[in-house]
Design a protein around this motif. Structure first.
Motif, PDB file in Angstrom:
ATOM      1  N   VAL A   1       0.841  -1.205   0.000  1.00 56.60           N
ATOM      2  CA  VAL A   1       0.000   0.000   0.000  1.00 56.60           C
ATOM      3  C   VAL A   1       0.876   1.254   0.000  1.00 56.60           C
ATOM      4  O   VAL A   1       1.761   1.408   0.852  1.00 56.60           O
ATOM      5  CB  VAL A   1      -0.933   0.012   1.231  1.00 56.60           C
ATOM      6  N   LEU A   2       0.607   2.148  -0.929  1.00 55.09           N
ATOM      7  CA  LEU A   2       1.324   3.421  -0.993  1.00 55.09           C
ATOM      8  C   LEU A   2       0.573   4.463  -0.174  1.00 55.09           C
ATOM      9  O   LEU A   2      -0.598   4.752  -0.430  1.00 55.09           O
ATOM     10  CB  LEU A   2       1.443   3.879  -2.451  1.00 55.09           C
ATOM     11  N   HIS A   3       1.258   5.063   0.808  1.00 52.07           N
ATOM     12  CA  HIS A   3       0.658   6.084   1.658  1.00 52.07           C
ATOM     13  C   HIS A   3       1.129   7.491   1.298  1.00 52.07           C
ATOM     14  O   HIS A   3       0.542   8.477   1.746  1.00 52.07           O
ATOM     15  CB  HIS A   3       0.983   5.802   3.128  1.00 52.07           C
ATOM     16  N   GLY A   4       2.181   7.590   0.514  1.00 51.54           N
ATOM     17  CA  GLY A   4       2.751   8.874   0.118  1.00 51.54           C
ATOM     18  C   GLY A   4       4.035   8.603  -0.643  1.00 51.54           C
ATOM     19  O   GLY A   4       4.412   7.444  -0.853  1.00 51.54           O
ATOM     20  N   PRO A   5       4.725   9.652  -1.075  1.00 45.96           N
ATOM     21  CA  PRO A   5       5.973   9.450  -1.812  1.00 45.96           C
ATOM     22  C   PRO A   5       6.960   8.554  -1.053  1.00 45.96           C
ATOM     23  O   PRO A   5       7.304   8.828   0.090  1.00 45.96           O
ATOM     24  CB  PRO A   5       6.516  10.874  -1.976  1.00 45.96           C
ATOM     25  N   LYS A   6       7.336   7.452  -1.692  1.00 48.34           N
ATOM     26  CA  LYS A   6       8.297   6.479  -1.141  1.00 48.34           C
ATOM     27  C   LYS A   6       7.841   5.875   0.184  1.00 48.34           C
ATOM     28  O   LYS A   6       8.656   5.300   0.913  1.00 48.34           O
ATOM     29  CB  LYS A   6       9.684   7.107  -1.002  1.00 48.34           C
TER      30      LYS A   6
ATOM     31  N   HIS B   1       5.879   6.876 -10.995  1.00 46.97           N
ATOM     32  CA  HIS B   1       5.566   8.274 -10.668  1.00 46.97           C
ATOM     33  C   HIS B   1       4.826   8.360  -9.337  1.00 46.97           C
ATOM     34  O   HIS B   1       5.131   9.228  -8.503  1.00 46.97           O
ATOM     35  CB  HIS B   1       4.721   8.906 -11.778  1.00 46.97           C
ATOM     36  N   TYR B   2       3.842   7.493  -9.135  1.00 47.02           N
ATOM     37  CA  TYR B   2       3.119   7.500  -7.858  1.00 47.02           C
ATOM     38  C   TYR B   2       4.069   7.202  -6.705  1.00 47.02           C
ATOM     39  O   TYR B   2       3.999   7.842  -5.649  1.00 47.02           O
ATOM     40  CB  TYR B   2       1.983   6.471  -7.878  1.00 47.02           C
ATOM     41  N   TYR B   3       4.953   6.229  -6.887  1.00 47.17           N
ATOM     42  CA  TYR B   3       5.879   5.859  -5.820  1.00 47.17           C
ATOM     43  C   TYR B   3       6.817   7.013  -5.481  1.00 47.17           C
ATOM     44  O   TYR B   3       7.042   7.329  -4.302  1.00 47.17           O
ATOM     45  CB  TYR B   3       6.688   4.626  -6.236  1.00 47.17           C
ATOM     46  N   LEU B   4       7.375   7.652  -6.480  1.00 45.22           N
ATOM     47  CA  LEU B   4       8.366   8.701  -6.245  1.00 45.22           C
ATOM     48  C   LEU B   4       7.738  10.012  -5.773  1.00 45.22           C
ATOM     49  O   LEU B   4       8.282  10.693  -4.899  1.00 45.22           O
ATOM     50  CB  LEU B   4       9.173   8.957  -7.516  1.00 45.22           C
ATOM     51  N   ASP B   5       6.596  10.377  -6.370  1.00 44.60           N
ATOM     52  CA  ASP B   5       6.036  11.717  -6.167  1.00 44.60           C
ATOM     53  C   ASP B   5       4.679  11.737  -5.481  1.00 44.60           C
ATOM     54  O   ASP B   5       4.161  12.817  -5.157  1.00 44.60           O
ATOM     55  CB  ASP B   5       5.907  12.428  -7.520  1.00 44.60           C
ATOM     56  N   GLY B   6       4.056  10.577  -5.307  1.00 43.28           N
ATOM     57  CA  GLY B   6       2.704  10.555  -4.754  1.00 43.28           C
ATOM     58  C   GLY B   6       1.657  11.041  -5.732  1.00 43.28           C
ATOM     59  O   GLY B   6       0.505  11.280  -5.364  1.00 43.28           O
ATOM     60  N   ARG B   7       2.026  11.150  -7.001  1.00 47.28           N
ATOM     61  CA  ARG B   7       1.101  11.610  -8.021  1.00 47.28           C
ATOM     62  C   ARG B   7       1.606  11.159  -9.384  1.00 47.28           C
ATOM     63  O   ARG B   7       2.787  10.854  -9.565  1.00 47.28           O
ATOM     64  CB  ARG B   7       0.960  13.128  -8.000  1.00 47.28           C
ATOM     65  N   ASN B   8       0.715  11.126 -10.344  1.00 44.61           N
ATOM     66  CA  ASN B   8       1.058  10.862 -11.734  1.00 44.61           C
ATOM     67  C   ASN B   8       0.412  11.966 -12.566  1.00 44.61           C
ATOM     68  O   ASN B   8      -0.790  11.941 -12.823  1.00 44.61           O
ATOM     69  CB  ASN B   8       0.551   9.483 -12.168  1.00 44.61           C
ATOM     70  N   GLY B   9       1.205  12.972 -12.910  1.00 41.97           N
ATOM     71  CA  GLY B   9       0.648  14.129 -13.605  1.00 41.97           C
ATOM     72  C   GLY B   9      -0.322  14.866 -12.704  1.00 41.97           C
ATOM     73  O   GLY B   9       0.014  15.262 -11.579  1.00 41.97           O
ATOM     74  N   ASP B  10      -1.561  15.035 -13.181  1.00 42.11           N
ATOM     75  CA  ASP B  10      -2.578  15.759 -12.416  1.00 42.11           C
ATOM     76  C   ASP B  10      -3.232  14.909 -11.331  1.00 42.11           C
ATOM     77  O   ASP B  10      -3.995  15.424 -10.510  1.00 42.11           O
ATOM     78  CB  ASP B  10      -3.682  16.265 -13.357  1.00 42.11           C
ATOM     79  N   PHE B  11      -2.957  13.606 -11.337  1.00 41.50           N
ATOM     80  CA  PHE B  11      -3.684  12.692 -10.447  1.00 41.50           C
ATOM     81  C   PHE B  11      -2.857  12.439  -9.189  1.00 41.50           C
ATOM     82  O   PHE B  11      -1.875  11.690  -9.203  1.00 41.50           O
ATOM     83  CB  PHE B  11      -4.000  11.383 -11.163  1.00 41.50           C
TER      84      PHE B  11
ATOM     85  N   LEU C   1      -3.206   3.773  -1.469  1.00 37.56           N
ATOM     86  CA  LEU C   1      -3.545   3.152  -2.743  1.00 37.56           C
ATOM     87  C   LEU C   1      -2.629   1.957  -3.002  1.00 37.56           C
ATOM     88  O   LEU C   1      -1.417   2.038  -2.810  1.00 37.56           O
ATOM     89  CB  LEU C   1      -3.393   4.169  -3.878  1.00 37.56           C
ATOM     90  N   VAL C   2      -3.235   0.864  -3.473  1.00 37.02           N
ATOM     91  CA  VAL C   2      -2.474  -0.286  -3.949  1.00 37.02           C
ATOM     92  C   VAL C   2      -2.178  -0.074  -5.427  1.00 37.02           C
ATOM     93  O   VAL C   2      -3.100   0.125  -6.232  1.00 37.02           O
ATOM     94  CB  VAL C   2      -3.256  -1.600  -3.740  1.00 37.02           C
TER      95      VAL C   2
END
Length: 376
Positions: free
Chosen positions: A13-18, A50-60, A66-67
């Protein structure tokens, strides 16, 4: 509550960047028209990174834990009420997007443009829809696809990125005998080369800034010839950048002995200089297919397209591609496609997998292209 409804499973589960955590979560039997899949393989892709590194992918941007993961295959372990097209123990691939099936786009077969689409592992919609980096997932059966006997779980995990290319190739009307140029030889670019070869292209060449990846593409027969762009400082003005793009592609075309350009250009980087070059790289009357997601606002040499009738087309995800993708993956026509998977890592080590993907090399200096996450 029944015992079946209180079983535990692992999820990354991703809670935020890294901030990636291996957690135990409850899981339930599948609802009506859903099936439960024990996940055996999940490929990591650029959007996951992108989600893992930045907590976002573009505008999302992440609004809740999030899994991640959406390139997946597994085995049916439970079936919900009303399901009669799947069986326990059946090997399947999971198509991550769940469309509304009611809007005009869905009715026209273009469900990739559905505004009500919910995509597993994407933060575009809220509540988010969890992805496949977990032991099991319940998913609607209309987006679960049986695997051919000849298609492995690892190969099936490539059906999602391959679908991106199949959709793009359909939009571009890729035909046997065409000459194809691919910008970028990451996983998507390699798949673009492999698909063009499988569809009968007379020639497939590739351009990148990474010599090692270009050598990989040539060594394994994905591209017959390659060209490595020079690493230079960013241009100071738009005019300088446009001029440099034209000069760089002229050099590449001369090296390829194709001074007039290629019938079809797959732009898989999303980088502004490559998008600019792609227009000059297409022959008069040719096509540029924009696949890479990168620079949001781009200065383009539009007159070079308009005066030569070069069509510039966009392509977003895919629709109605999974059966063809799985058939191709099991057919052997995508020669050496298994070479694309460079690393295999168990679910509990997913954080390490993301770090490898971010670095592009493992601890021994080996190149990282596609990582597949599997069970322990």
């Amino acid at each position: 509550m029944s015992p079946a409804a209180t079983q535990l499973q692992r999820a990354v589960v991703l809670h935020g960047p890294k901030d990636l955590r291996l957690e135990e979560r409850l899981f339930w039997p599948p609802h009506s028209d859903h099936a439960q899949v024990s996940v055996r393989s999940t490929g990591l892709c650029g959007s996951d990174l992108h989600y893992y590194l930045d907590g976002r992918n573009g505008d999302f941007a992440l609004q809740a834990p999030l899994v991640l993961g959406h390139e997946s295959a597994g085995v049916i372990t439970a079936i919900g009420p009303g399901v009669n097209n799947l069986a326990l123990g059946q090997r399947v691939a999971i198509e991550a997007g769940i469309m509304c099936k009611e809007c005009s786009y869905c009715q026209a077969g273009r469900y990739n443009l559905c505004k009500g689409m919910r995509f597993a592992s994407s933060a575009k919609t809220f509540p988010h829809l969890d992805g496949t980096l977990q032991d099991r997932i319940n998913h609607p059966v209309h987006v679960i696809h049986p695997l051919p006997d000849s298609c492995s779980f690892e190969q099936a995990a490539l059906a999602e990125p391959l679908s991106v290319l199949i959709h793009a190739a359909r939009r571009a009307n890729l035909a046997p005998g065409q000459r194809v140029l691919v910008f970028g030889v990451g996983a998507i670019g390699i798949l673009a080369c492999a698909l063009a070869n499988a569809y009968g292209a007379s020639r497939v060449v590739a351009i990148d800034i990474n010599r090692a990846r270009l050598d990989f593409a040539k060594l394994h027969g994905f591209a017959s010839q390659t060209h490595c762009l020079p690493m230079v400082e960013k241009a100071k003005t738009a005019d300088e950048q446009l001029r440099r793009a034209k000069d760089n592609i002229s050099t590449a075309l001369s090296r390829f002995n194709e001074p007039e350009g290629f019938d079809l250009v797959f732009e898989c980087t999303g980088a502004e200089p490559c998008i600019q070059m792609s227009i000059h790289a297409a022959v008069a009357g040719g096509k540029v297919m924009l696949i890479g997601m990168g620079t949001r606002n781009v200065v383009l040499p539009l007159s070079a397209a308009a005066l030569r009738e070069v069509d510039i087309q966009g392509s977003f995800r895919y629709a109605n591609t999974y059966p063809e993708a799985l058939k191709l993956l099991g057919s052997g026509k995508l020669r050496n496609i298994e070479k694309l998977i460079t690393h295999r890592i168990p679910l509990e080590d997913t954080a390490r997998a993301f770090e490898l993907l971010a670095r592009g090399k493992d601890e021994d200096g080996n190149m990282v292209i596609k990582i597949v996450i599997g069970p322990s």
